[in-house]
Design an enzyme around this catalytic site. Structure first.
Site: not given
Ligand code: DGL
Length: 247
Positions: A6, A69, A173
């Site tokens: 991420d 992510c 997200c």
């Protein structure tokens, strides 16, 4: 070893869940904090960072990689995946499966994820439903900071979704997994679908068990000291400092 990627704190939610589900596994978390916020970057930049991370995971001998992510998951292409022999997971597919029982689905994500429309397409393809996408860029720094000023900012960011009355809301997200309490208060009728948690479960189910030293290391492209503090806060424990290194 399972690699988890991420831009910062969000993917730690997936890592936390994965290490709970796979206590005997080793993990390597790649925090591309030098590139944060990913969601504000160009497609070419995002794809370059994805390739760089995958090459790093290959060098380190990863058995599999999870892009924890939403932005990277949206820009990851099959051509890129084919350059690597290990399995590569994203957060789109498990979230789309989890949303399959709902008719009105909200998707909150970064600007780049919403612009790419891949996540919304995956949700729409998983059944008869209307998808309402909303970019919430202000929530990424809020999650990085620990969400202290959260409630008002979250309510403001989500207000365009209120009239749509979604019955499920996908946290597209992974940073938003850290803001679940204020998000639930802002849209109390929507069931929250935590893409990070669903992805962690999908990876844990898909990979064969492997006995290895269950340690977790953190490769950081930005300031390791800052990310050390973030990781201790999100994972809720004191981590060994020497598990963090700069790349
Ligand atoms: N956590 C990331 C995502 O899921 C990226 C947030 C950002 O860096 O903008 O999209």
């Amino acid at each position: 070893m399972i690699g988890v990627f991420d831009s910062g704190a969000g993917g730690l939610c997936a890592l936390k869940e994965l290490s709970r589900l796979r206590p005997a596994s080793a993990f390597l978390y790649y925090a591309d904090t030098a590139a944060l916020p990913f969601g504000e970057k160009s497609p070419a930049f995002i794809r370059e960072r994805i390739r760089r991370a995958l090459s790093f995971f290959k060098e380190q001998g990863a058995d599999a990689v999870l892009f924890a992510c939403g932005t990277a998951s949206s820009y990851l292409t099959d051509e890129c995946k084919q350059l690597f022999t290990f399995p590569i997971f994203d957060i789109l597919t498990p979230a789309a499966q989890a949303a399959s029982g709902y008719a009105r689905v909200g998707l909150i994500a970064t600007k780049a994820t919403v612009a790419r429309a891949h996540f919304a397409a995956a949700l729409a393809a998983s059944g008869e439903r209307t998808v309402f996408s909303l970019a919430c860029p202000t929530l990424v720094p809020l999650a990085e900071e620990g969400g202290r000023r959260g409630r008002l900012e979250v309510r403001r960011a989500l207000s365009p979704l209120v009239p749509a009355e979604p019955d499920a809301l996908v946290l597209g997200c992974t940073h938003f997994s850290l803001l679940q309490a204020p998000i639930a208060r802002a849209l109390p009728r929507a069931v929250l679908i935590d893409a990070a948690a669903h992805a962690a479960k999908a990876v844990a189910d898909a990979l064969p068990g492997k006995e290895e030293a269950p340690l977790c290391r953190f490769a950081v492209t930005g300031r390791t000291e800052d990310f050390y503090r973030t990781a201790c806060r999100v994972l809720g424990r004191r981590l060994p400092r020497d598990a963090f290194f700069k790349v």
